[in-house]
Design an enzyme around this catalytic site. Structure first.
Site, PDB file in Angstrom:
ATOM      1  N   PHE A 173     -44.796 -31.313  14.386  1.00 28.02           N
ATOM      2  CA  PHE A 173     -44.256 -31.358  15.751  1.00 28.02           C
ATOM      3  C   PHE A 173     -45.338 -31.521  16.807  1.00 28.02           C
ATOM      4  O   PHE A 173     -45.050 -31.929  17.931  1.00 28.02           O
ATOM      5  CB  PHE A 173     -43.449 -30.074  16.047  1.00 28.02           C
ATOM      6  CG  PHE A 173     -44.326 -28.882  16.371  1.00 28.02           C
ATOM      7  CD1 PHE A 173     -44.865 -28.715  17.637  1.00 28.02           C
ATOM      8  CD2 PHE A 173     -44.644 -27.941  15.403  1.00 28.02           C
ATOM      9  CE1 PHE A 173     -45.693 -27.637  17.938  1.00 28.02           C
ATOM     10  CE2 PHE A 173     -45.464 -26.864  15.697  1.00 28.02           C
ATOM     11  CZ  PHE A 173     -45.993 -26.717  16.963  1.00 28.02           C
ATOM     12  N   LYS A 177     -40.755 -40.013   8.345  1.00 28.80           N
ATOM     13  CA  LYS A 177     -39.880 -38.844   8.531  1.00 28.80           C
ATOM     14  C   LYS A 177     -40.607 -37.935   9.520  1.00 28.80           C
ATOM     15  O   LYS A 177     -41.456 -37.133   9.146  1.00 28.80           O
ATOM     16  CB  LYS A 177     -39.663 -38.133   7.188  1.00 28.80           C
ATOM     17  CG  LYS A 177     -38.400 -37.300   7.064  1.00 28.80           C
ATOM     18  CD  LYS A 177     -38.265 -36.162   8.059  1.00 28.80           C
ATOM     19  CE  LYS A 177     -39.181 -35.018   7.814  1.00 28.80           C
ATOM     20  NZ  LYS A 177     -39.178 -34.014   8.917  1.00 28.80           N
ATOM     21  N   CYS A 222     -54.267 -28.792  15.707  1.00 28.06           N
ATOM     22  CA  CYS A 222     -54.868 -28.396  14.428  1.00 28.06           C
ATOM     23  C   CYS A 222     -56.375 -28.257  14.576  1.00 28.06           C
ATOM     24  O   CYS A 222     -57.038 -27.738  13.691  1.00 28.06           O
ATOM     25  CB  CYS A 222     -54.533 -29.399  13.340  1.00 28.06           C
ATOM     26  SG  CYS A 222     -55.260 -30.994  13.683  1.00 28.06           S
TER      27      CYS A 222
HETATM   28  P1  NAD Z   1     -44.523 -27.896   9.142  1.00 25.93           P
HETATM   29  O1  NAD Z   1     -45.326 -27.772   7.895  1.00 25.93           O
HETATM   30  O2  NAD Z   1     -43.509 -26.863   9.447  1.00 25.93           O
HETATM   31  O3  NAD Z   1     -43.723 -29.304   9.143  1.00 25.93           O
HETATM   32  C1  NAD Z   1     -44.385 -30.525   8.904  1.00 25.93           C
HETATM   33  C2  NAD Z   1     -43.367 -31.526   8.355  1.00 25.93           C
HETATM   34  O4  NAD Z   1     -42.858 -31.050   7.113  1.00 25.93           O
HETATM   35  C3  NAD Z   1     -42.164 -31.742   9.252  1.00 25.93           C
HETATM   36  O5  NAD Z   1     -41.818 -33.106   9.228  1.00 25.93           O
HETATM   37  C4  NAD Z   1     -41.084 -30.887   8.611  1.00 25.93           C
HETATM   38  O6  NAD Z   1     -39.778 -31.383   8.856  1.00 25.93           O
HETATM   39  C5  NAD Z   1     -41.432 -30.974   7.135  1.00 25.93           C
HETATM   40  N1  NAD Z   1     -41.059 -29.778   6.383  1.00 25.93           N
HETATM   41  C6  NAD Z   1     -40.855 -28.526   6.860  1.00 25.93           C
HETATM   42  N2  NAD Z   1     -40.555 -27.692   5.851  1.00 25.93           N
HETATM   43  C7  NAD Z   1     -40.574 -28.412   4.721  1.00 25.93           C
HETATM   44  C8  NAD Z   1     -40.358 -28.084   3.330  1.00 25.93           C
HETATM   45  N3  NAD Z   1     -40.077 -26.852   2.944  1.00 25.93           N
HETATM   46  N4  NAD Z   1     -40.467 -29.086   2.438  1.00 25.93           N
HETATM   47  C9  NAD Z   1     -40.768 -30.328   2.820  1.00 25.93           C
HETATM   48  N5  NAD Z   1     -40.987 -30.689   4.111  1.00 25.93           N
HETATM   49  C10 NAD Z   1     -40.895 -29.747   5.050  1.00 25.93           C
HETATM   50  O7  NAD Z   1     -45.576 -28.052  10.342  1.00 25.93           O
HETATM   51  P2  NAD Z   1     -45.274 -28.045  11.907  1.00 25.93           P
HETATM   52  O8  NAD Z   1     -44.924 -26.657  12.327  1.00 25.93           O
HETATM   53  O9  NAD Z   1     -44.394 -29.157  12.286  1.00 25.93           O
HETATM   54  O10 NAD Z   1     -46.729 -28.420  12.470  1.00 25.93           O
HETATM   55  C11 NAD Z   1     -47.732 -27.484  12.691  1.00 25.93           C
HETATM   56  C12 NAD Z   1     -48.684 -27.405  11.519  1.00 25.93           C
HETATM   57  O11 NAD Z   1     -49.275 -28.673  11.272  1.00 25.93           O
HETATM   58  C13 NAD Z   1     -49.840 -26.454  11.761  1.00 25.93           C
HETATM   59  O12 NAD Z   1     -50.068 -25.717  10.589  1.00 25.93           O
HETATM   60  C14 NAD Z   1     -51.002 -27.378  12.062  1.00 25.93           C
HETATM   61  O13 NAD Z   1     -52.276 -26.833  11.793  1.00 25.93           O
HETATM   62  C15 NAD Z   1     -50.690 -28.513  11.154  1.00 25.93           C
HETATM   63  N6  NAD Z   1     -51.363 -29.738  11.569  1.00 25.93           N
HETATM   64  C16 NAD Z   1     -52.455 -30.132  10.838  1.00 25.93           C
HETATM   65  C17 NAD Z   1     -53.150 -31.269  11.207  1.00 25.93           C
HETATM   66  C18 NAD Z   1     -54.361 -31.687  10.423  1.00 25.93           C
HETATM   67  O14 NAD Z   1     -54.908 -32.716  10.747  1.00 25.93           O
HETATM   68  N7  NAD Z   1     -54.791 -30.956   9.419  1.00 25.93           N
HETATM   69  C19 NAD Z   1     -52.737 -32.019  12.314  1.00 25.93           C
HETATM   70  C20 NAD Z   1     -51.605 -31.600  13.036  1.00 25.93           C
HETATM   71  C21 NAD Z   1     -50.931 -30.446  12.646  1.00 25.93           C
END
Ligand code: NAD
Length: 489
Positions: free
Chosen positions: A156, A180, A288
C-alpha cells in the site's frame, strides 16, 4: 471505522485483455485515511477473472515477445509522456488513497517515472555477449529473452512507484504482466494501466486484478505464470517466495524493514535533524527505508533528542491534500491502533517518552493521524527497537561508540537500509564496510537507490536472488539463450 455507505462509492475495475471489467466478486470498502470516509468499492476478483487475466497475458506473449524491442520501448516512451501529462491527477489520487502529502506523492511519482525511463533503455540493457572463435570455425553468443507471463504483487505504501519497479522493465524485456496491487490502494493502479493502453500497449500485455490472499494464491499456482515479483511485509514475502518456488517460478520477494540512523558526535546537527525528520516522519513513517531507530553515539544524544523534539513540535500534521501539511495520516484505522499500541509498549519496556504525539489535537480527529512521537533511552533488545512498526514513532538508542552502533544494527533480523551521519570519512568508511544492510546512506536519511541501481535489501528484507531495479531487474525478467555456431571457413 464505520462507513457511510449512503455516499456513492467509486468503482475499481479490473483490466483484462486491454479492457476494463467490473468484477463479479465480493466488494470491500476503501477509506480515505485523512477523513476516515468511505471512498470506493474494491473487488476481490473471482477465480474465473484471475484465470482470464492470466490467459490474456499468456495469449499476448508470443506476439509481444517477438515485437522488436525498439517498438516495445516506443510504447514506453509514449507512456512516459502520458504519465507526465497526467501528473496532477495521479498525485491527487495517490494522496487520496494513501494519505501522502502532495510533495511526497509528487516525489514518489518522479521516482516511478524514472523506472519507465530506465526501462526505455532495454535495447542496450538486454544486449547479450559474443565471443568469436570459441573453437575453429565456431562462434558463441548469448541473447536475453522474455520469460512469459510475469506477476507483480505490491504494497500500500507506494501506490505508483512500486508497481513501476516491476511492469515497465518486465514488458520492455518482452514479457506480459498481471498486476495485483494492494487492496488498500488499488485505484492508482487502475489509472496507470488505463494510461498504458492509451500509450498503445497491445491488448493483454498488462492485466490488472484486485483482491488479497485468495487472488494471490491463484496467481502463484497458475502454471502459465513464469515469474513473481512481490513487495510487502516479511512474513508474506517469505510465503510468496516459498509458494512461488514450490510451483516452479522464479521469484523476487522484498520484505519489511527496521532501519537505523547512526549519529556520530561530529555530525552536522542541522543536516542530521532535517534528514532524520524526513526519514522518520516522511510518508508518516510508512516507507520501507524509513528510519525507525536513531542510534546516538556518545555525547550527541542529549542535544540530538532536544533538536528532534523541537523539529517534531513544529511539524504540521494534517490531510495530505492541504499544501501546508508536512505529515499525513497512516493508512488505516488498524494501522493507527498498531502504532499506538507500540507507543504504550515502549513505555512499558522502560523507554522515556520524549515526545508524545498522541496528545496532538490531530490525533483525535476522524482521520488516521498520530502526531510524531519520540521514545528516548530505548533498550536495543526491546520490541519497539527490533520490530517493524511502520508509523511515525522514532526510537532513540544510546550507545558509546561506532562498534556498539554496528552491533545494534547487526542484531536486527532485517537488513534493508542504514545511514550514518558524520563529518569523518574514516567513520563513514568503517560504517559502509561493516554495516549489515543492503542500502546505505552517508548523511542521507532515505538511501533509496536510483532506478539504475538495484533495490538491494538483505536478511529478512529480501527473499530471492535477483533484486528489483537496476541490471538485476533485466536479468530477473529475461532468460539467456546461448548459441554455439559452426560455419565452414
Ligand atoms: P502486506 O504484506 O500486507 O501486503 C503486500 C501485498 O500482499 C498486498 O498486495 C496484499 O494484498 C498481499 N497480501 C496480503 N496478505 C497476503 C497473504 N496472506 N497472502 C498473499 N498475499 C497477501 O504489506 P503492506 O502492509 O501492503 O505494505 C507494507 C509492508 O511492505 C511493510 O512491511 C514494508 O516494509 C514493506 N515494503 C517493503 C519494501 C522493500 O523494498 N523491501 C518496499 C515497500 C514496502
Amino acid at each position: 471505522m464505520s462507513a457511510t455507505t449512503s455516499v456513492a462509492l467509486k468503482s475499481c475495475p479490473l483490466y483484462i485483455d486491454g479492457k476494463p471489467v467490473i468484477s463479479a466478486g465480493p466488494k470491500d470498502v476503501q477509506y480515505n485515511p485523512a477523513t476516515g470516509e468511505a471512498v470506493a468499492e474494491v473487488p476481490q476478483s473471482t477465480p474465473e477473472e484471475v484465470a482470464a487475466a492470466v490467459a490474456s497475458a499468456h495469449k499476448a506473449f508470443p506476439a509481444w515477445s517477438k515485437t522488436p524491442v525498439i517498438q516495445r520501448c516506443k510504447v514506453l516512451f509514449k507512456y512516459r509522456e502520458l504519465l507526465e501529462a497526467h501528473v496532477d491527477e495521479l498525485v491527487a489520487l495517490i494522496t487520496e488513497e494513501n494519505g501522502k502529502t502532495i510533495d511526497e506523492a509528487r516525489g514518489s511519482f518522479d521516482r516511478g517515472l524514472e523506472c519507465v525511463e530506465f526501462a526505455c533503455g532495454a535495447p542496450t540493457l538486454m544486449m547479450g555477449e559474443t565471443v568469436d572463435r570459441v573453437g575453429t570455425s565456431v562462434d558463441g553468443w548469448s541473447t536475453r529473452n522474455g520469460l512469459g507471463v510475469c506477476v507483480g504483487i505490491t504494497p500500500f505504501n507506494f501506490p505508483f512507484m512500486v508497481p513501476m519497479w516491476m511492469f515497465p522493465m518486465a514488458i520492455a524485456c518482452g514479457n506480459t504482466f498481471v498486476l495485483k496491487p494492494s487492496d488498500k490502494v488499488p485505484r492508482t493502479a487502475v489509472r496507470m494501466v488505463e494510461l498504458a493502453y492509451q500509450a498503445g500497449l497491445p491488448a493483454g500485455v498488462l492485466n490488472l486484478v484486485h483482491g488479497a490472499k485468495s487472488t494471490v494464491d491463484l496467481l502463484l499456482t497458475d502454471p502459465r505464470v513464469k515469474a513473481v515479483s512481490f513487495v510487502g511485509s516479511s512474513s508474506i514475502a517469505k510465503y510468496i517466495y516459498q509458494t512461488s518456488a514450490n510451483n516452479g517460478k522464479r521469484v523476487q520477494a522484498l520484505g519489511g524493514a527496521k532501519n537505523h540512523s547512526v549519529v556520530m558526535p561530529d555530525a552536522d546537527m542541522k543536516l542530521t535533524v532535517a534528514a532524520i525528520m524526513g526519514s522518520g516522519f516522511g510518508c508518516a513513517g510508512e516507507r520501507c527505508l524509513a528510519t525507525s531507530v536513531v542510534v546516538a553515539v556518545g555525547e550527541v544524544a542529549d542535544p540530538l533528542v532536544k533538536e528532534l523534539v523541537r523539529a517534531a513540535d513544529n511539524l504540521t500534521v494534517g490531510a495530505g491534500c492541504e499544501l501546508k501539511t508536512q505529515m499525513g495520516p497512516v493508512i488505516t484505522h488498524e494501522a493507527k491502533k498498531r502504532v499506538l499500541s507500540y507507543i504504550e509498549l515502549g513505555e512499558k519496556e522502560g523507554a522515556v517518552l520524549a515526545r508524545d504525539g498522541r496528545k496532538d489535537a490531530v490525533s483525535k480527529s476522524a482521520g488516521y493521524f498520530i502526531g510524531p512521537t519520540i521514545l528516548d533511552k530505548v533498550n536495543p533488545a526491546s520490541r519497539v527497537a527490533t520490530e517493524e512498526i511502520f508509523g511515525p514513532l522514532l526510537s532513540v538508542v544510546r550507545v558509546k561508540d561506532m562498534k556498539e552502533a554496528l552491533a545494534v544494527i547487526d542484531r536486527s533480523e532485517y537488513g534493508n537500509a542504514a545511514s550514518v551521519f558524520t563529518r569523518s570519512g574514516g567513520a563513514a568508511r568503517e560504517f559502509t564496510q561493516n554495516v549489515g544492510a543492503g542500502m546505505v546512506g552517508i548523511n542521507v536519511g532515505v538511501p533509496a537507490p536510483v532506478a539504475f541501481f538495484s533495490f538491494s535489501g538483505w536478511k529478512n528484507s529480501f527473499f530471492g536472488d535477483l533484486h528489483a531495479l537496476g541490471k538485476d531487474a533485466v536479468h530477473f525478467y529475461t532468460e539467456q539463450r546461448v548459441v554455439t555456431c559452426r560455419w565452414p571457413e
